[in-house]
Motif scaffolding. Structure first.
Motif, PDB file in Angstrom:
ATOM      1  N   GLU A   1       0.806  -1.216   0.000  1.00  0.00           N
ATOM      2  CA  GLU A   1       0.000   0.000   0.000  1.00  0.00           C
ATOM      3  C   GLU A   1       0.843   1.272   0.000  1.00  0.00           C
ATOM      4  O   GLU A   1       0.324   2.353  -0.277  1.00  0.00           O
TER       5      GLU A   1
ATOM      6  N   ALA B   1       0.472   2.504  -3.380  1.00  0.00           N
ATOM      7  CA  ALA B   1      -0.895   2.710  -3.863  1.00  0.00           C
ATOM      8  C   ALA B   1      -0.996   3.999  -4.672  1.00  0.00           C
ATOM      9  O   ALA B   1      -0.283   4.980  -4.427  1.00  0.00           O
TER      10      ALA B   1
ATOM     11  N   ARG C   1      -4.252   6.818   0.863  1.00  0.00           N
ATOM     12  CA  ARG C   1      -3.908   5.454   1.274  1.00  0.00           C
ATOM     13  C   ARG C   1      -2.395   5.266   1.306  1.00  0.00           C
ATOM     14  O   ARG C   1      -1.858   4.617   2.207  1.00  0.00           O
ATOM     15  N   ARG C   2      -1.713   5.841   0.332  1.00  0.00           N
ATOM     16  CA  ARG C   2      -0.248   5.748   0.301  1.00  0.00           C
ATOM     17  C   ARG C   2       0.366   6.424   1.527  1.00  0.00           C
ATOM     18  O   ARG C   2       1.282   5.893   2.141  1.00  0.00           O
TER      19      ARG C   2
END
Length: 413
Positions: free
Chosen positions: A389, A392, A397-398
């Protein structure tokens, strides 16, 4: 005069992948299925016709092949985070290693504790492990003394019966040691302790001690992707225990149930859904025959943990929808052990990621970290989810994954 360059050509990623796959005894269609890709795509990767996949796919390959060090797959230790399925060396590791490696000479004039005292000390250690968020620190502090006392009790046993009783306790001490050593950077020490535990259990003749040693040995085989070895140990132990079960107490019946779950785990790792769920059904019947409050201190086998086992089976079978359905049915609050609850949260996160819910996966890993940080630090599946992730496309989210990676210790601050 000139000499040819003796430096060997680096092995290409695709060739490394092919070598690791064949070494694991895995066919191309099986690995491709685990990755959600076609066998022809995998063949092109292995032949070098396609470029090295993205980091998330490389991490999934490493998980499917049970690669503990990513550089074995990528050949590039400088650029890739390597310690995926091996956690950091715990500060207590040297003390535990010294206690295991010490040669027990008969010159120790201390009086060994009796087996009742040793069992009380072990019960305290298991209880502390299940209640502590820093469970490796807790048992790492206790283990050196327990190992020395257990060895001394065996040496000073006065009768064959006393020696067998002391060997049974020592086998359980080695079982506790395996929980501390798992996923630390000393696999040789882990296997040495596993072998000593099996020898002590065999010397004791105690069904419970033998069952525990077999269960842990099967776990070690499966974690190394040695599925035939895991099955052999599990089936031999179950065959030996079966005639004794009708008159056995709860601890021995629980060990048999844990071995049945282990057989289901191995079947699911092979992709054999029918056998996996068949073994789960057998284990569930055993669990229902135990008292409602019963909880095995070593294997966690109990009524409470069967829902967690169902989640893991579905995840290992790469059944995304079924995994999430099992998550909804399992009651994590009923598991009395903090590290086992954290491990279940990680399995929940794997289920969400399989089902295309990466936000829920990250949130669940974070919950696991809150419950027992040391479980996350040594769990390769959690590390893989977090690292995936961090790549991502969604910025929020990253960022969240990167913050969690720093908190867990996967990435430096």
């Amino acid at each position: 005069m000139s000499y040819p360059d003796a430096t060997p050509e680096p092995i290409a990623f695709g060739e490394r992948l092919r070598i690791l796959r064949t070494r694991r005894g895995m066919t191309r269609p099986v690995l491709a299925g685990l990755l959600g890709k076609s066998p022809s795509w995998l063949k092109q990767i292995e032949r070098g016709d396609l470029h090295t996949p993205s980091l998330p796919m490389v991490l999934r390959m490493a998980e499917a092949l049970r690669v503990r060090d990513l550089s074995d797959l990528t050949g590039d230790a400088a650029r890739m985070p390597t310690a995926l399925f091996i956690g950091p060396g715990h500060p207590r590791l040297p003390e535990v290693r010294a206690a295991v490696d010490a040669f027990p000479l008969p010159v120790d004039d201390r009086r060994a504790p009796d087996t009742a005292h040793l069992r009380a000390s072990l019960a305290h250690a298991w209880a502390a492990r299940h209640s502590a968020p820093n469970h490796r620190e807790v048992i790492g502090t206790l283990l050196p003394g327990l190992i020395r006392d257990g060895q001394l009790a065996v040496r000073q046993a006065g009768t064959p019966a006393e020696r067998r009783a002391a060997q049974a306790v020592l086998a359980e001490v080695y079982s506790l040691a395996q929980f501390f050593l798992a996923y630390q950077p000393d696999s040789a020490l882990l296997w040495r302790v596993a072998e000593r535990g099996m020898v002590a259990a065999q010397e004791s003749g105690d069904p419970h001690a033998l069952g525990m040693a077999a269960w842990l040995t099967a776990e070690a085989h499966r974690d190394s992707a040695q599925y035939d070895g895991a099955d052999a140990v599990t089936m031999q132990a179950l065959h030996w225990l079966e005639p004794q079960l009708p008159d056995a107490g709860e601890d021995v019946r629980a060990i048999a149930g844990a071995l049945q779950v282990a057989a289901g785990y191995t079947a699911s790792s092979r992709g054999d859904a029918g056998s996996a769920w068949g073994w789960w059904d057998k284990a569930d019947r055993v669990a229902r025959g135990l008292s409602a409050a019963y909880y095995h201190p070593v294997t966690s086998f109990s009524r409470a943990v069967m829902g967690a086992h169902a989640v893991t089976l579905a995840v290992e079978l790469h059944a995304g929808n079924e995994s999430v359905r099992q998550v909804r049915q399992a009651d994590v609050r009923s598991i009395p052990s903090r590290p086992r609850r954290a491990r279940h949260r990680i399995e929940e996160a794997r289920a969400y990621q399989l089902d295309g819910k990466p936000e829920a996966a990250l949130e669940t890993v974070d919950k696991a970290h809150e419950n027992a940080p040391e479980t996350i630090q040594y769990n390769g599946y959690a590390r893989r989810i977090i690292l995936e992730e961090t790549e991502a496309k969604a910025p929020d989210r990253r960022r969240r994954a990167s913050e969690l990676a720093v908190k867990v210790g996967v990435l430096a601050a």
